[in-house]
Design a protein around this motif. Sequence first.
Motif, PDB file in Angstrom:
ATOM      1  N   MET A 150      43.228   1.428  37.951  1.00  0.00           N
ATOM      2  CA  MET A 150      44.018   0.324  37.411  1.00  0.00           C
ATOM      3  C   MET A 150      45.506   0.643  37.324  1.00  0.00           C
ATOM      4  SD  MET A 150      44.240  -2.728  36.400  1.00  0.00           S
ATOM      5  CE  MET A 150      42.522  -3.197  36.459  1.00  0.00           C
ATOM      6  N   SER A 151      45.817   1.897  37.056  1.00  0.00           N
ATOM      7  CA  SER A 151      47.230   2.235  36.893  1.00  0.00           C
ATOM      8  C   SER A 151      48.020   1.872  38.161  1.00  0.00           C
ATOM      9  CB  SER A 151      47.380   3.724  36.574  1.00  0.00           C
ATOM     10  OG  SER A 151      48.704   4.000  36.199  1.00  0.00           O
ATOM     11  N   SER A 152      47.421   2.126  39.318  1.00  0.00           N
ATOM     12  CA  SER A 152      48.103   1.774  40.567  1.00  0.00           C
ATOM     13  C   SER A 152      48.203   0.260  40.744  1.00  0.00           C
ATOM     14  CB  SER A 152      47.357   2.349  41.769  1.00  0.00           C
ATOM     15  OG  SER A 152      47.310   3.743  41.667  1.00  0.00           O
ATOM     16  N   LEU A 153      47.151  -0.440  40.316  1.00  0.00           N
ATOM     17  CA  LEU A 153      47.193  -1.904  40.465  1.00  0.00           C
ATOM     18  C   LEU A 153      48.265  -2.512  39.566  1.00  0.00           C
ATOM     19  CD1 LEU A 153      43.381  -2.808  40.623  1.00  0.00           C
ATOM     20  CD2 LEU A 153      44.880  -1.947  42.424  1.00  0.00           C
ATOM     21  N   LEU A 154      48.494  -1.888  38.408  1.00  0.00           N
ATOM     22  CA  LEU A 154      49.481  -2.452  37.480  1.00  0.00           C
ATOM     23  C   LEU A 154      50.892  -2.448  38.054  1.00  0.00           C
ATOM     24  CD1 LEU A 154      48.344  -1.315  33.908  1.00  0.00           C
ATOM     25  CD2 LEU A 154      47.945  -3.493  35.092  1.00  0.00           C
ATOM     26  N   GLU A 155      51.137  -1.572  39.003  1.00  0.00           N
ATOM     27  CA  GLU A 155      52.466  -1.595  39.630  1.00  0.00           C
ATOM     28  C   GLU A 155      52.740  -2.951  40.287  1.00  0.00           C
ATOM     29  OE1 GLU A 155      52.474   1.861  42.162  1.00  0.00           O
ATOM     30  OE2 GLU A 155      52.044   3.160  40.437  1.00  0.00           O
ATOM     31  N   SER A 156      51.711  -3.523  40.935  1.00  0.00           N
ATOM     32  CA  SER A 156      51.903  -4.848  41.547  1.00  0.00           C
ATOM     33  C   SER A 156      52.097  -5.922  40.478  1.00  0.00           C
ATOM     34  CB  SER A 156      50.707  -5.237  42.411  1.00  0.00           C
ATOM     35  OG  SER A 156      50.280  -4.177  43.196  1.00  0.00           O
ATOM     36  N   ARG A 216      49.414 -19.073  42.350  1.00  0.00           N
ATOM     37  CA  ARG A 216      49.537 -20.345  43.076  1.00  0.00           C
ATOM     38  C   ARG A 216      48.657 -21.430  42.463  1.00  0.00           C
ATOM     39  NH1 ARG A 216      52.512 -20.038  47.478  1.00  0.00           N
ATOM     40  NH2 ARG A 216      51.675 -21.964  48.322  1.00  0.00           N
ATOM     41  N   ALA A 217      47.668 -21.041  41.682  1.00  0.00           N
ATOM     42  CA  ALA A 217      46.827 -22.001  40.975  1.00  0.00           C
ATOM     43  C   ALA A 217      47.064 -21.930  39.461  1.00  0.00           C
ATOM     44  CB  ALA A 217      45.363 -21.748  41.312  1.00  0.00           C
ATOM     45  N   GLY A 218      48.229 -21.453  39.062  1.00  0.00           N
ATOM     46  CA  GLY A 218      48.619 -21.566  37.654  1.00  0.00           C
ATOM     47  C   GLY A 218      48.182 -20.458  36.723  1.00  0.00           C
ATOM     48  N   THR A 219      47.607 -19.388  37.241  1.00  0.00           N
ATOM     49  CA  THR A 219      47.224 -18.285  36.359  1.00  0.00           C
ATOM     50  C   THR A 219      48.462 -17.446  36.033  1.00  0.00           C
ATOM     51  OG1 THR A 219      45.032 -18.212  37.363  1.00  0.00           O
ATOM     52  CG2 THR A 219      45.704 -16.293  36.054  1.00  0.00           C
ATOM     53  N   THR A 220      48.728 -17.265  34.749  1.00  0.00           N
ATOM     54  CA  THR A 220      49.879 -16.450  34.334  1.00  0.00           C
ATOM     55  C   THR A 220      49.435 -15.145  33.679  1.00  0.00           C
ATOM     56  OG1 THR A 220      49.958 -17.690  32.262  1.00  0.00           O
ATOM     57  CG2 THR A 220      51.437 -18.411  34.025  1.00  0.00           C
ATOM     58  N   THR A 221      48.193 -15.114  33.172  1.00  0.00           N
ATOM     59  CA  THR A 221      47.663 -13.893  32.565  1.00  0.00           C
ATOM     60  C   THR A 221      46.338 -13.536  33.232  1.00  0.00           C
ATOM     61  OG1 THR A 221      48.684 -14.363  30.424  1.00  0.00           O
ATOM     62  CG2 THR A 221      46.850 -12.810  30.427  1.00  0.00           C
ATOM     63  N   PHE A 222      46.240 -12.303  33.647  1.00  0.00           N
ATOM     64  CA  PHE A 222      45.040 -11.807  34.325  1.00  0.00           C
ATOM     65  C   PHE A 222      44.420 -10.712  33.465  1.00  0.00           C
ATOM     66  CE2 PHE A 222      45.882 -13.561  38.635  1.00  0.00           C
ATOM     67  CZ  PHE A 222      47.202 -13.953  38.467  1.00  0.00           C
ATOM     68  N   ALA A 223      43.128 -10.837  33.177  1.00  0.00           N
ATOM     69  CA  ALA A 223      42.434  -9.745  32.505  1.00  0.00           C
ATOM     70  C   ALA A 223      41.716  -8.946  33.591  1.00  0.00           C
ATOM     71  CB  ALA A 223      41.465 -10.274  31.466  1.00  0.00           C
ATOM     72  N   ASP A 224      42.379  -7.947  34.083  1.00  0.00           N
ATOM     73  CA  ASP A 224      41.868  -7.210  35.242  1.00  0.00           C
ATOM     74  C   ASP A 224      41.100  -5.969  34.795  1.00  0.00           C
ATOM     75  OD1 ASP A 224      41.355  -6.482  37.850  1.00  0.00           O
ATOM     76  OD2 ASP A 224      43.443  -6.511  38.487  1.00  0.00           O
ATOM     77  N   TYR A 225      40.069  -5.674  35.528  1.00  0.00           N
ATOM     78  CA  TYR A 225      39.032  -4.715  35.120  1.00  0.00           C
ATOM     79  C   TYR A 225      38.596  -4.051  36.418  1.00  0.00           C
ATOM     80  CZ  TYR A 225      34.249  -4.140  32.808  1.00  0.00           C
ATOM     81  OH  TYR A 225      33.066  -3.738  32.246  1.00  0.00           O
TER      82      TYR A 225
END
Lengths: 457, 457
Positions: B130-136, B117-126
């Motif tokens: 993580m494997s479960s989060l990647l499903e979203s 909603r604020a324009g982020t298209t790429t997230f560097a998530d840490y």
Amino acid sequence: MKADVVWTNAYVLPMTGDNGGLFADGAVAIKGNKIIAVGKTQDVLREVQAEEQIDAEGKLLMPGLIDAHIHSSYAIVRGVAQDMDNWMQKGVWPWMKYMDLKDQQAGSVMNIIEGVRAGTTTFADYDANMSSLLESYASIGVRVHAAEMINEMPKDIGDLPVGELYPLDPSIGEQKLQANIQLYEKWHGAENSRISVMFGPQGPDMMSLDLLKQVEREAVRYDTNLHMHVCQGDREILQLEKRYGKRSIPFLEENNLLNSRLIAVHLTEATEEETKQAAKSGAKMINCAGSIAIIDGIVPPVEVFTQAGGTAALGSDQAPGNNGNNMFNEMKFAAILNKVKARDPKVFPALKALKMATIEAAKVHGLDHHIGSLEAGKKADMLVIDTREPTLSPVLLYPVENVIANLVYAARGEEVKDVIVDGRFIMKDRVMQHIDQAKAMQALQYRAEKLAEKVKA
Amino acid sequence: MKADVVWTNAYVLPMTGDNGGLFADGAVAIKGNKIIAVGKTQDVLREVQAEEQIDAEGKLLMPGLIDAHIHSSYAIVRGVAQDMDNWMQKGVWPWMKYMDLKDQQAGSVMNIIEGVRAGTTTFADYDANMSSLLESYASIGVRVHAAEMINEMPKDIGDLPVGELYPLDPSIGEQKLQANIQLYEKWHGAENSRISVMFGPQGPDMMSLDLLKQVEREAVRYDTNLHMHVCQGDREILQLEKRYGKRSIPFLEENNLLNSRLIAVHLTEATEEETKQAAKSGAKMINCAGSIAIIDGIVPPVEVFTQAGGTAALGSDQAPGNNGNNMFNEMKFAAILNKVKARDPKVFPALKALKMATIEAAKVHGLDHHIGSLEAGKKADMLVIDTREPTLSPVLLYPVENVIANLVYAARGEEVKDVIVDGRFIMKDRVMQHIDQAKAMQALQYRAEKLAEKVKA
């Protein structure tokens, strides 16, 4: 008791007591332009019979925000003076030189819209030609505490080399003082008292001592405030030292101008001692965190001022140098810049920022008997905020209450869905109710392009 | 040349060249997941035949923003750890102790929505799990560069007195390293390459040197990055000094871990010399301006790092401590906090902040061949921004270009109307396209209340 509207089942943050007074399952009832009841939904519903009942589940009701210092007309040159030295003289004045009344009005209207969309219900506007700007405030329907900006500065002041003494022109000063007096006579108490007027000398450097004393006498005569930039930048201190051999605070003190009538804006360059002296005099302070940080790279001494017992408020200042006029931005910047200045995360907690944008700001402007909190008897200036937006989610009341922190540190302004001023919807579901926003933006763009043509030439 | 969609008559800010390359009357054409043309409207229309033409008058087209460091799952505890000392140990860990996988997923989904909603298209998530989060991430449709957070810290670490050495548990470390390897094997290159994987040791203090070296070997084997907190707080320095008698940067240098594979997050406590040493090693830096200011009251040495030739990006970090995950917030804070640190308004201009949220961030993550700018051949990750919003008005190109300044200093995020990732609309006219936002918020609130019950008990 009869009510016009009652909002029920909401979180209510009345901004009362030491901790803001947040509670769940709350209701607020209004009649006419007044709040008549605030409490638990079942208690309020027992007390009032309302024409309209709005189920506000998942919403937060809180008082409207107060922007304690703004130059709304400058919004027409938003973003033209960034990342530079000598911001005022080299960045802004070259544009001001060509600004006419219609440019000012277009900028002001945009700034009011921007503010309302981020929950500002009261604007302390300080500008030239204020009487014309008040027409927009009146028609859009918000609350304003206005001052004519009084100075003795010629229109071509931007051509002056940086560091030279300003060539003051008493005829300009006299004309602007008269404009402020007329502003008071015409507008003070107008629009069901939504409009009130104070006096607005632009700074101790920008006029003669004679004129400044004359303005103070008028403020006493009308029993209103003196809203003035004080220690607003090194240029002011330089002018005063050259002219009087003194810095601003000692200069004001010696001339009996440092007192509880004074609303001192910025204090950017005030020393710790001067800041304490100002606080103890009963003068109020306005901290424009975003503006001063971007223009000067400085965090004004608001922490010293409040620790010394002073009453302070937050202001968004002007668009070219900030560049937004959004009190959520101001609250976050005030808190975080002061944490950084002190290198201590405990300094300037969220609640302090929120108070300085509501109840404390109302005190600074002498309006706390009417606004600044949700209490029976006060004016119905209220925000309906959606807590189901990501920035305000989740809402937790125990074991840690996270609502105030998220309002200050996460909210962006768009969470505000409805804005009510003096009992009337000014914005409803994010649509401005008394102005055509698209048309106002179009007019602004047209005038800004014309202005740019003149500056280019 | 055939195109799927062409946007015409827009302002285009491709983020190319030294100055970002802004031009008016521009067009962008895409086919499949790629940009195929960027230029003046008439030139692009001569070049391509598009299935759909969108008149984007008054809109600004720019590359999607990159949030170079985020712990998305923590959003479930937004706002619970504010204005306090020992933020991690005393503020966050008491909640983490009870967080389960569903809590994490609910928080992560909210954070992705907030970012988009604020324009982020790429997230560097840490993050953990993580494997479960990647499903979203996969289902919402955004781009992600992910790492499993590897440490050897027991779940009850929050009970440890502040200042004591962490009791490392090698079995936890081994399990988490394996999780990161499996994450790479399963997800790297998935979803049309929208998902890529790096390695994520949580910090040099939170694991043994043996494990850290092992992680580095795996990163070499898979030819990917090591995304790691470095000098993230005095607690890290304290742990390293107690354990090895050395501060973080010399420790990494001595063990051949300070190199171009390292993405060093924070550097909060790095000295000027250590910062320069890191920059010269080819390591990259991520500056989480809002987070570190609110948690520690510190402005990390990103100005020193970039002046020494280092490549740096901005990250929003985690919600409980920031508290938003909005790159417009990060750009403004990075610029202003560095101006304040240097007491110089010329430091860290708006363009620098914007680059660090787009093209420079792409370089930090080794993704600049695909994203970070609008150029033919790159992936179609693009924002459609409404310049007719008050915060971006007026638009002036001469004599001063004010668009970049207003994007960085005035925009709030809600100006982003459409978000396109990999050629597909993820948000359209501010409505999320591939997730039911209201339902996600409801789920988050439910889980957060359950979690609060456990923490209370």
